[in-house]
Design an enzyme around this catalytic site. Structure first.
Site: not given
Ligand code: NAP
Length: 287
Positions: A52, A96, A119
């Site tokens: 990422k 995460q 997200d």
């Protein structure tokens, strides 16, 4: 033989387009910035996070990692999220997963403010998606939809069968495919006679987490087959949920692993950071 859907090449094209958008924002004095929170020392998470950060670099998005210790408390995690929610320099917040078992990930997602939810996991984003409003869509489902669009795969009236009902992949995919006018069936570990459903799929999407689980005899001739799975085999190599070598001979389109859905997921994260930055600019100008 199936046409291979090249997620790697498509993701690169998307990143290049996003770089142009990112540069425009910078010319206006706005620097898109992503905050990534990691708790503990999960080796797989470290790899994902590295990928990422590389993508951010390429697009021109600033990237900041926040590392919390494995034994951090729920309160410490929520306090960090609240701090980042208020931080005007941060445009997107990514938590995460997985988190250590003592932490409640849903509570953490709920704490992320909607406008920084790159997200698409907050209840606000999920709710908006389900009523067809513009919102942040979870990156993997969004990546799958972009692949359909790029390859002119029309979902209208098609039977889409999704195997897997996780909050991050299977469930948002239901809404995404419904919006594209597909007839959607969702299967999971309690589905009886899974093959009956997979064999009827015009479009089969596997998000199971079991190496080469979907065999050629479970797939209809000419089906579009999308493999979300990322599994590490005993030989150390990556494999999807689809038995690619054999299913490829039957499908009309198929995604490989690696080089399929994976790179698209990261490209969609970049897409969502740029979207979040723009939406926040709009909010500011409303005051
Ligand atoms: P997950 O939360 O573990 O969900 C797996 C789903 O598969 C569950 O709904 C489960 O059913 C179902 N399942 C398990 N065994 C089954 C069986 N024998 N028959 C039918 N269904 C079965 O996993 P996830 O987070 O959605 O991820 C799935 C896979 O995609 C993993 O390999 C993951 O690494 C990969 N992934 C890839 C990306 C990417 O960017 N390419 C992104 C996210 C995830 P129940 O609900 O009944 O347990």
């Amino acid at each position: 033989m199936a046409i291979i859907i090249d997620g790697k090449a498509l993701a690169k094209k998307i990143r290049q387009n996003l770089k142009v958008e990112c540069n425009k924002l910078k010319e206006e004095g706005v620097n898109p910035k992503l905050a990534v929170i990691m708790v503990g020392d999960n080796p797989a998470s470290k790899v994902y996070v590295r990928n990422k950060s590389r993508a951010c670099n390429e697009v021109g998005i600033e990237y900041q990692e926040y590392l919390l210790k494995e034994d951090s408390t729920q309160e410490e995690l929520l306090d960090l999220i609240k701090k980042l929610n208020k931080d005007k320099d941060i445009n997107g917040i990514l938590l995460q997963s997985p988190l250590p078992e003592h932490l409640d990930i849903n509570k953490a997602f709920k704490t992320i403010t909607y406008l920084k939810d790159v997200d698409g996991f907050t209840p606000a984003s999920v709710g908006k998606l389900s009523i067809g409003e513009d919102t942040f869509v979870s990156c993997t489902p969004l990546g799958v939809i972009k692949m359909f669009e790029e390859y002119n795969i029309d979902l209208t009236g098609k039977h889409v069968v999704i195997v897997g009902r996780s909050n991050i992949v299977g469930k948002p995919l239901i809404q995404c495919c419904l919006q594209k006018h597909a007839t959607v069936t969702v299967c999971h570990s309690r589905t009886t006679d899974l093959e009956k459903f997979t064999k009827d799929a015009d479009i089969l999407i596997a998000a199971i987490g079991k190496s080469k689980f979907i065999k050629a005899d479970m797939v209809k001739e000419g089906a579009v087959v999308i493999d979300v799975g990322i599994n590490r085999g005993e030989d150390g190599k990556l494999a999807g949920d689809i038995d690619f070598k054999n299913v490829e001979k039957k499908a009309s389109y198929i995604t490989p692993v690696p080089g399929g859905v994976g790179p698209m997921t990261i490209a969609m994260l970049m897409n969502n950071v740029i979207k979040a930055t723009k939406e926040q600019q709009k909010e500011k100008s409303n005051f």
